[in-house]
Design an enzyme around this catalytic site. Sequence first.
Site, PDB file in Angstrom:
ATOM      1  N   ARG A  27     -91.759 -55.109  47.812  1.00  0.00           N
ATOM      2  CA  ARG A  27     -92.143 -55.683  49.103  1.00  0.00           C
ATOM      3  C   ARG A  27     -93.327 -54.960  49.735  1.00  0.00           C
ATOM      4  O   ARG A  27     -93.447 -54.897  50.954  1.00  0.00           O
ATOM      5  CB  ARG A  27     -90.968 -55.658  50.099  1.00  0.00           C
ATOM      6  CG  ARG A  27     -89.772 -56.471  49.685  1.00  0.00           C
ATOM      7  CD  ARG A  27     -89.936 -57.927  50.088  1.00  0.00           C
ATOM      8  NE  ARG A  27     -88.729 -58.677  49.829  1.00  0.00           N
ATOM      9  CZ  ARG A  27     -87.926 -59.139  50.771  1.00  0.00           C
ATOM     10  NH1 ARG A  27     -88.193 -58.919  52.032  1.00  0.00           N
ATOM     11  NH2 ARG A  27     -86.860 -59.827  50.442  1.00  0.00           N
ATOM     12  N   ARG A  31     -94.326 -56.904  56.042  1.00  0.00           N
ATOM     13  CA  ARG A  31     -94.251 -56.763  57.500  1.00  0.00           C
ATOM     14  C   ARG A  31     -94.504 -55.375  58.061  1.00  0.00           C
ATOM     15  O   ARG A  31     -94.752 -55.227  59.244  1.00  0.00           O
ATOM     16  CB  ARG A  31     -92.877 -57.256  57.981  1.00  0.00           C
ATOM     17  CG  ARG A  31     -92.717 -58.737  57.852  1.00  0.00           C
ATOM     18  CD  ARG A  31     -91.306 -59.165  58.069  1.00  0.00           C
ATOM     19  NE  ARG A  31     -90.449 -58.705  56.980  1.00  0.00           N
ATOM     20  CZ  ARG A  31     -89.138 -58.887  56.937  1.00  0.00           C
ATOM     21  NH1 ARG A  31     -88.526 -59.488  57.943  1.00  0.00           N
ATOM     22  NH2 ARG A  31     -88.431 -58.462  55.905  1.00  0.00           N
ATOM     23  N   ARG A  40     -99.944 -62.908  60.032  1.00  0.00           N
ATOM     24  CA  ARG A  40     -98.667 -63.561  60.340  1.00  0.00           C
ATOM     25  C   ARG A  40     -98.644 -64.144  61.757  1.00  0.00           C
ATOM     26  O   ARG A  40     -98.012 -65.163  62.007  1.00  0.00           O
ATOM     27  CB  ARG A  40     -97.550 -62.522  60.153  1.00  0.00           C
ATOM     28  CG  ARG A  40     -96.156 -63.035  60.384  1.00  0.00           C
ATOM     29  CD  ARG A  40     -95.683 -63.871  59.200  1.00  0.00           C
ATOM     30  NE  ARG A  40     -94.253 -64.069  59.251  1.00  0.00           N
ATOM     31  CZ  ARG A  40     -93.671 -65.117  59.844  1.00  0.00           C
ATOM     32  NH1 ARG A  40     -94.403 -66.049  60.393  1.00  0.00           N
ATOM     33  NH2 ARG A  40     -92.355 -65.219  59.840  1.00  0.00           N
ATOM     34  N   ASP A  76     -92.456 -65.597  47.473  1.00  0.00           N
ATOM     35  CA  ASP A  76     -91.057 -65.355  47.820  1.00  0.00           C
ATOM     36  C   ASP A  76     -90.187 -65.914  46.700  1.00  0.00           C
ATOM     37  O   ASP A  76     -90.582 -66.879  46.038  1.00  0.00           O
ATOM     38  CB  ASP A  76     -90.732 -66.051  49.148  1.00  0.00           C
ATOM     39  CG  ASP A  76     -89.394 -65.598  49.703  1.00  0.00           C
ATOM     40  OD1 ASP A  76     -89.009 -64.442  49.478  1.00  0.00           O
ATOM     41  OD2 ASP A  76     -88.715 -66.405  50.343  1.00  0.00           O
ATOM     42  N   TYR A 154     -78.397 -68.527  47.758  1.00  0.00           N
ATOM     43  CA  TYR A 154     -79.103 -69.039  48.943  1.00  0.00           C
ATOM     44  C   TYR A 154     -78.943 -70.554  49.066  1.00  0.00           C
ATOM     45  O   TYR A 154     -78.822 -71.083  50.163  1.00  0.00           O
ATOM     46  CB  TYR A 154     -80.594 -68.676  48.889  1.00  0.00           C
ATOM     47  CG  TYR A 154     -80.882 -67.255  49.319  1.00  0.00           C
ATOM     48  CD1 TYR A 154     -80.920 -66.898  50.668  1.00  0.00           C
ATOM     49  CD2 TYR A 154     -81.129 -66.256  48.385  1.00  0.00           C
ATOM     50  CE1 TYR A 154     -81.191 -65.594  51.072  1.00  0.00           C
ATOM     51  CE2 TYR A 154     -81.410 -64.948  48.778  1.00  0.00           C
ATOM     52  CZ  TYR A 154     -81.433 -64.627  50.119  1.00  0.00           C
ATOM     53  OH  TYR A 154     -81.698 -63.351  50.511  1.00  0.00           O
TER      54      TYR A 154
HETATM   55  O1  1CP Z   1     -92.825 -57.312  46.868  1.00  0.00           O
HETATM   56  C1  1CP Z   1     -93.774 -57.894  47.420  1.00  0.00           C
HETATM   57  O2  1CP Z   1     -94.573 -57.326  48.165  1.00  0.00           O
HETATM   58  C2  1CP Z   1     -94.030 -59.353  47.098  1.00  0.00           C
HETATM   59  C3  1CP Z   1     -93.511 -60.275  47.971  1.00  0.00           C
HETATM   60  C4  1CP Z   1     -92.022 -60.589  48.076  1.00  0.00           C
HETATM   61  C5  1CP Z   1     -90.982 -60.509  47.140  1.00  0.00           C
HETATM   62  C6  1CP Z   1     -91.023 -59.925  45.754  1.00  0.00           C
HETATM   63  C7  1CP Z   1     -91.477 -61.159  49.247  1.00  0.00           C
HETATM   64  C8  1CP Z   1     -92.243 -61.381  50.481  1.00  0.00           C
HETATM   65  N1  1CP Z   1     -90.179 -61.484  49.008  1.00  0.00           N
HETATM   66  C9  1CP Z   1     -89.839 -61.088  47.740  1.00  0.00           C
HETATM   67  C10 1CP Z   1     -88.581 -61.250  47.050  1.00  0.00           C
HETATM   68  C11 1CP Z   1     -87.379 -61.655  47.816  1.00  0.00           C
HETATM   69  N2  1CP Z   1     -87.263 -62.557  48.832  1.00  0.00           N
HETATM   70  C12 1CP Z   1     -86.070 -61.205  47.508  1.00  0.00           C
HETATM   71  C13 1CP Z   1     -85.732 -60.294  46.358  1.00  0.00           C
HETATM   72  C14 1CP Z   1     -86.118 -58.907  46.555  1.00  0.00           C
HETATM   73  C15 1CP Z   1     -85.420 -58.115  47.604  1.00  0.00           C
HETATM   74  O3  1CP Z   1     -84.179 -58.157  47.664  1.00  0.00           O
HETATM   75  O4  1CP Z   1     -86.123 -57.410  48.322  1.00  0.00           O
HETATM   76  C16 1CP Z   1     -85.164 -61.812  48.387  1.00  0.00           C
HETATM   77  C17 1CP Z   1     -83.667 -61.640  48.448  1.00  0.00           C
HETATM   78  C18 1CP Z   1     -85.926 -62.674  49.216  1.00  0.00           C
HETATM   79  C19 1CP Z   1     -85.402 -63.580  50.257  1.00  0.00           C
HETATM   80  C20 1CP Z   1     -86.093 -63.333  51.523  1.00  0.00           C
HETATM   81  N3  1CP Z   1     -87.329 -63.845  51.826  1.00  0.00           N
HETATM   82  C21 1CP Z   1     -85.726 -62.462  52.526  1.00  0.00           C
HETATM   83  C22 1CP Z   1     -84.460 -61.626  52.526  1.00  0.00           C
HETATM   84  C23 1CP Z   1     -83.495 -62.197  53.494  1.00  0.00           C
HETATM   85  C24 1CP Z   1     -82.102 -61.801  53.215  1.00  0.00           C
HETATM   86  O5  1CP Z   1     -81.325 -62.672  52.774  1.00  0.00           O
HETATM   87  O6  1CP Z   1     -81.773 -60.615  53.466  1.00  0.00           O
HETATM   88  C25 1CP Z   1     -86.727 -62.470  53.501  1.00  0.00           C
HETATM   89  C26 1CP Z   1     -86.781 -61.713  54.798  1.00  0.00           C
HETATM   90  C27 1CP Z   1     -87.755 -63.351  53.037  1.00  0.00           C
HETATM   91  C28 1CP Z   1     -89.061 -63.603  53.636  1.00  0.00           C
HETATM   92  C29 1CP Z   1     -90.105 -62.724  53.144  1.00  0.00           C
HETATM   93  N4  1CP Z   1     -90.456 -62.614  51.802  1.00  0.00           N
HETATM   94  C30 1CP Z   1     -91.523 -61.749  51.688  1.00  0.00           C
HETATM   95  C31 1CP Z   1     -91.852 -61.286  53.010  1.00  0.00           C
HETATM   96  C32 1CP Z   1     -92.978 -60.355  53.334  1.00  0.00           C
HETATM   97  C33 1CP Z   1     -90.956 -61.887  53.905  1.00  0.00           C
HETATM   98  C34 1CP Z   1     -90.934 -61.715  55.398  1.00  0.00           C
HETATM   99  C35 1CP Z   1     -91.796 -62.731  56.005  1.00  0.00           C
HETATM  100  C36 1CP Z   1     -92.073 -62.520  57.468  1.00  0.00           C
HETATM  101  O7  1CP Z   1     -91.155 -62.595  58.302  1.00  0.00           O
HETATM  102  O8  1CP Z   1     -93.244 -62.291  57.774  1.00  0.00           O
END
Ligand code: 1CP
Length: 348
Positions: A27, A31, A40, A76, A154
């Site tokens: 990640r 953020r 954003r 994502d 999900y």
């Molecule tokens: O790693 C990176 O920098 C690349 C981008 C990336 C990746 C690999 C994002 C950006 N998301 C993910 C994978 C992801 N997304 C996972 C698996 C990895 C992990 O567990 O960390 C999961 C479970 C998600 C689902 C998801 N999308 C969540 C988690 C919510 C939960 O259920 O707890 C969230 C918050 C998102 C949105 C998201 N994805 C990525 C970002 C930067 C964001 C936040 C967006 C924002 O609010 O600006």
Amino acid sequence: MSSQSSSLFLDAANCINTQRPPIWMMRQAGRYMDAYQQIRKNHDFLTMIKTPELAAEITLQPIERFGFDAAILFSDILVVCEALGFPYKLVEKKGPLFDKSIETTTQIDDIKTIDVKNKLDYVFKAIKEILPKLAPHQIPLIGFSGAPFTLASYMIEGKSSPNLLKCKTFYYQNPKSFHKLLDKIADVVITYLNLQIEAGVKAVQIFDTWACHLNDIELNQLSISYISKIINGISNKRIPVSVFCKGSSYTYTEILKTNPSIISLDWNNSLKNIKHNIPKNVAIQGNLDPLLLFAPKDKLRIEVTKILNEMKDRPGYIFNLGHGILPKTPIENVELVVKLVQSFSNTH
Ligand code: 1CP
């Protein structure tokens, strides 16, 4: 074992000795960075993902700011759910929220084969946009996908869930249908990862974040077997495949059955306790607790150095966090960790 490349990350991924470990952070595009928040402010998350120029800019932000040794595509895991007919939005402070969720087995029967190339075209376009911008940094781009179990969770929960109550209840009541769903997702993920590789990513990571909710038998049946199917389905066998399951620092023996190139470990167990049980041809990635980035610098320094020293004698080690970096992480601590890793020498 392939011969040495120009990338520390790819060398370590191929278990070739490197003079110091490469570092990237799960990640890392996100953020905790002001530059991300600036974009954003004016765009919603899905627009950012679906606009190749924005996705490219965000992918590059942590590279330009910190000098990580690998970039990860800004996207994502949930885009695959959307492509399968389950769209979602991101709700501030709540996370993903799906327009509809799976309630019945008929909905699973109704999931049609999709044209992945067309539906997820914006991801491949983003990769094409990123590569020339990344070229001057001479580091590889990592692609990724969610694993079937986490994506199915999900689609059934319709949102983030602390315990996967709805998902597991659905599975207990409809095991055959649940497997049908996992299999349909796995087929899409295989095509999706092959197309990312064709577009130019140099490694891929499979995230099965919520595998930590499964017992040993379920882990094998619902997570490991489908990740194995995906890894077998990746056509280009030279591309390193990393597997991250939350829970991995205790379930690594099971995860190794998927035959990954890299095993990505969470922080619940020390790498010194694990490394001797991982075959020498599997690279190890991890496993600093992301919360340690909130600790005082002295404490952080001790913990990072401890990991580096534990892994010094191990070719094929990639420094990373044990899970994604959190919003509000102090930037100067990210800088400190990168500096500590990049100034470390495996030979002294
Ligand atoms: O790693 C990176 O920098 C690349 C981008 C990336 C990746 C690999 C994002 C950006 N998301 C993910 C994978 C992801 N997304 C996972 C698996 C990895 C992990 O567990 O960390 C999961 C479970 C998600 C689902 C998801 N999308 C969540 C988690 C919510 C939960 O259920 O707890 C969230 C918050 C998102 C949105 C998201 N994805 C990525 C970002 C930067 C964001 C936040 C967006 C924002 O609010 O600006």
